[in-house]
Motif scaffolding. Sequence first.
Motif, PDB file in Angstrom:
ATOM      1  N   ILE A 274       0.878  -1.175   0.000  1.00  0.00           N
ATOM      2  CA  ILE A 274       0.000   0.000   0.000  1.00  0.00           C
ATOM      3  C   ILE A 274       0.913   1.221   0.000  1.00  0.00           C
ATOM      4  N   VAL A 275       0.832   2.009  -1.061  1.00  0.00           N
ATOM      5  CA  VAL A 275       1.775   3.098  -1.285  1.00  0.00           C
ATOM      6  C   VAL A 275       1.030   4.436  -1.238  1.00  0.00           C
ATOM      7  N   PHE A 276       1.607   5.407  -0.525  1.00  0.00           N
ATOM      8  CA  PHE A 276       0.978   6.719  -0.393  1.00  0.00           C
ATOM      9  C   PHE A 276       2.058   7.770  -0.185  1.00  0.00           C
ATOM     10  N   ARG A 277       1.728   8.997  -0.541  1.00  0.00           N
ATOM     11  CA  ARG A 277       2.683  10.093  -0.459  1.00  0.00           C
ATOM     12  C   ARG A 277       2.614  10.777   0.910  1.00  0.00           C
ATOM     13  N   PRO A 278       3.713  11.410   1.345  1.00  0.00           N
ATOM     14  CA  PRO A 278       3.728  12.065   2.660  1.00  0.00           C
ATOM     15  C   PRO A 278       2.644  13.125   2.827  1.00  0.00           C
ATOM     16  N   GLN A 279       2.268  13.815   1.747  1.00  0.00           N
ATOM     17  CA  GLN A 279       1.256  14.875   1.881  1.00  0.00           C
ATOM     18  C   GLN A 279      -0.141  14.317   2.117  1.00  0.00           C
ATOM     19  N   HIS A 280      -0.300  13.005   2.005  1.00  0.00           N
ATOM     20  CA  HIS A 280      -1.606  12.395   2.213  1.00  0.00           C
ATOM     21  C   HIS A 280      -1.703  11.680   3.562  1.00  0.00           C
ATOM     22  N   VAL A 281      -0.787  12.040   4.457  1.00  0.00           N
ATOM     23  CA  VAL A 281      -0.830  11.565   5.843  1.00  0.00           C
ATOM     24  C   VAL A 281      -1.337  12.707   6.720  1.00  0.00           C
ATOM     25  N   SER A 282      -2.348  12.441   7.507  1.00  0.00           N
ATOM     26  CA  SER A 282      -2.881  13.422   8.451  1.00  0.00           C
ATOM     27  C   SER A 282      -2.271  13.177   9.831  1.00  0.00           C
ATOM     28  N   ILE A 283      -1.831  14.255  10.487  1.00  0.00           N
ATOM     29  CA  ILE A 283      -1.222  14.167  11.810  1.00  0.00           C
ATOM     30  C   ILE A 283      -2.177  14.751  12.843  1.00  0.00           C
ATOM     31  N   ASP A 284      -2.428  14.007  13.911  1.00  0.00           N
ATOM     32  CA  ASP A 284      -3.307  14.475  14.983  1.00  0.00           C
ATOM     33  C   ASP A 284      -2.608  14.323  16.327  1.00  0.00           C
ATOM     34  N   PHE A 285      -2.908  15.254  17.248  1.00  0.00           N
ATOM     35  CA  PHE A 285      -2.341  15.168  18.589  1.00  0.00           C
ATOM     36  C   PHE A 285      -3.005  14.062  19.402  1.00  0.00           C
ATOM     37  N   ASP A 286      -4.249  13.755  19.077  1.00  0.00           N
ATOM     38  CA  ASP A 286      -4.946  12.661  19.743  1.00  0.00           C
ATOM     39  C   ASP A 286      -5.879  12.012  18.732  1.00  0.00           C
ATOM     40  N   ARG A 287      -6.548  10.982  19.125  1.00  0.00           N
ATOM     41  CA  ARG A 287      -7.386  10.234  18.193  1.00  0.00           C
ATOM     42  C   ARG A 287      -8.638  11.003  17.786  1.00  0.00           C
ATOM     43  N   ALA A 288      -8.894  12.121  18.462  1.00  0.00           N
ATOM     44  CA  ALA A 288     -10.089  12.903  18.127  1.00  0.00           C
ATOM     45  C   ALA A 288      -9.891  13.748  16.880  1.00  0.00           C
ATOM     46  N   GLY A 289      -8.656  13.891  16.424  1.00  0.00           N
ATOM     47  CA  GLY A 289      -8.403  14.619  15.185  1.00  0.00           C
ATOM     48  C   GLY A 289      -8.272  16.110  15.365  1.00  0.00           C
ATOM     49  N   LYS A 290      -7.315  16.547  16.188  1.00  0.00           N
ATOM     50  CA  LYS A 290      -7.093  17.975  16.409  1.00  0.00           C
ATOM     51  C   LYS A 290      -5.701  18.383  15.944  1.00  0.00           C
ATOM     52  N   GLY A 291      -5.263  17.769  14.877  1.00  0.00           N
ATOM     53  CA  GLY A 291      -3.897  17.999  14.432  1.00  0.00           C
ATOM     54  C   GLY A 291      -3.739  19.198  13.527  1.00  0.00           C
ATOM     55  N   PRO A 292      -2.497  19.429  13.026  1.00  0.00           N
ATOM     56  CA  PRO A 292      -2.187  20.612  12.216  1.00  0.00           C
ATOM     57  C   PRO A 292      -2.581  20.508  10.757  1.00  0.00           C
ATOM     58  N   ASN A 293      -2.877  19.300  10.255  1.00  0.00           N
ATOM     59  CA  ASN A 293      -3.219  19.169   8.830  1.00  0.00           C
ATOM     60  C   ASN A 293      -4.412  18.247   8.640  1.00  0.00           C
ATOM     61  N   PRO A 294      -5.616  18.695   9.006  1.00  0.00           N
ATOM     62  CA  PRO A 294      -6.788  17.853   8.804  1.00  0.00           C
ATOM     63  C   PRO A 294      -6.997  17.550   7.327  1.00  0.00           C
ATOM     64  N   THR A 295      -7.372  16.317   7.028  1.00  0.00           N
ATOM     65  CA  THR A 295      -7.597  15.902   5.641  1.00  0.00           C
ATOM     66  C   THR A 295      -8.825  15.008   5.601  1.00  0.00           C
ATOM     67  N   ILE A 296      -9.139  14.548   4.384  1.00  0.00           N
ATOM     68  CA  ILE A 296     -10.230  13.574   4.238  1.00  0.00           C
ATOM     69  C   ILE A 296      -9.645  12.210   4.591  1.00  0.00           C
ATOM     70  N   ALA A 297      -9.376  11.991   5.865  1.00  0.00           N
ATOM     71  CA  ALA A 297      -8.774  10.739   6.288  1.00  0.00           C
ATOM     72  C   ALA A 297      -9.868   9.768   6.695  1.00  0.00           C
ATOM     73  N   ALA A 298      -9.574   8.496   6.566  1.00  0.00           N
ATOM     74  CA  ALA A 298     -10.545   7.484   6.955  1.00  0.00           C
ATOM     75  C   ALA A 298      -9.787   6.297   7.513  1.00  0.00           C
ATOM     76  N   GLY A 299     -10.519   5.415   8.181  1.00  0.00           N
ATOM     77  CA  GLY A 299      -9.886   4.224   8.695  1.00  0.00           C
ATOM     78  C   GLY A 299      -9.369   4.440  10.104  1.00  0.00           C
ATOM     79  N   THR A 300      -8.524   3.530  10.533  1.00  0.00           N
ATOM     80  CA  THR A 300      -8.031   3.514  11.905  1.00  0.00           C
ATOM     81  C   THR A 300      -6.768   4.363  12.031  1.00  0.00           C
ATOM     82  N   PRO A 301      -6.719   5.300  12.994  1.00  0.00           N
ATOM     83  CA  PRO A 301      -5.463   6.014  13.234  1.00  0.00           C
ATOM     84  C   PRO A 301      -4.438   5.067  13.857  1.00  0.00           C
ATOM     85  N   ALA A 302      -3.167   5.313  13.593  1.00  0.00           N
ATOM     86  CA  ALA A 302      -2.079   4.541  14.186  1.00  0.00           C
ATOM     87  C   ALA A 302      -1.086   5.518  14.811  1.00  0.00           C
TER      88      ALA A 302
END
Length: 361
Positions: A274-302
């Motif tokens: 499964i291949v993806f580019r760095p700009q398509h990774v969303s970073i969050d401070f917690d699992r609630a999604g309050k990070g610096p680059n919100p995106t159309i992310a889906a699935g399980t955070p890791a």
Amino acid sequence: MTATTPPPRLEIRNLVRRFDGQPVVDDVSLSIAPGQVTCLLGPSGCGKSTTLRMIAGVDLQDSGTIHVDGKLICDTVFRVPPERRAIGLMFQDFALFPHLSVGENVAFGLKGSDKRGTAKRLLDRVGLAHFIDHFPHHLSGGEQQRVALARALAPRPKIMLMDEPFSGLDNRLRDGIRDETLDLLKEEGAAVLLVTHEPEEAMRMADEIALMRAGRIVQQGAPYNIYNSPADKGAMAFFSDINVLQGRVQGALTDTPFGRFLAPGVADGNAVEIVFRPQHVSIDFDRAGKGPNPTIAAGTPARGIVQRARFMGSESLVEFRMEHDGQVLKATVPNVFLPKPGTPMWLSLRRDRCHVFPAKN
């Protein structure tokens, strides 16, 4: 009466060239219409320049044919000489004659009584008419490149072949010179085949990109399609950094720490990437999604631990070591975002920007 579609200005069919029995160009075919710019893109040694040399007539293919406006100009028996192919050439070293003036360089090879007038008109179009009586060593690299362009256009070629023509220019000049060159070539209506190893240059200039690897064209299409729908992991990696997750298919699905991914067409038990580019990774401070680059992310955070963060000018690159397996993944964030090493954060993926490819042995 039904209008017939005109043939391509340049068409090459199944070109093969071998050196010491090894194929350097292996069954390459492409066509270019008048006014179209096609970039032959690939790493050094993949066969790009050899393909150009065969089209120009300075090297002879082992098999395959070359056609201009639907007419055969070269196969393994019949061969139109290079000077009669109506093909212009531009190279990275400009190849200007040092003992001739700028005007004489542009007029070199022209016939007729008004060669100087033709040279002056072309030099005026590239903004260098005032240098007509100067010598090449008086000019900067960018100015020499424009003189080389004027000289290549002087015989009004049907086809322009360009081999890394901008690689010798300073980065600050390159974008402007490329844009000026492209505008002039479009005005002339020549079919342009540009060889480059720089993806950014191909994306900037091309109407169509032919991505070449190990002597073969592995993907061909518009820049947008090549970038967003890569044929394989190698094609994707040629244009940008990538992240790769390993998995194995079971029931047409692959389990990953980021959730399950569909793997259509891959048999159960086979490995996939499964291949993806760095700009398509969303970073969050917690699992609630309050990070610096919100995106159309889906699935399980890791969860990952920051290893390094660097500011790259227009964005920040952050590297994480993932808790589940220790793998390092990269993410980019617009502007300045420099978390300290050791900071735990949650990563999610843009599902619509992930590509699943069968793993190669």
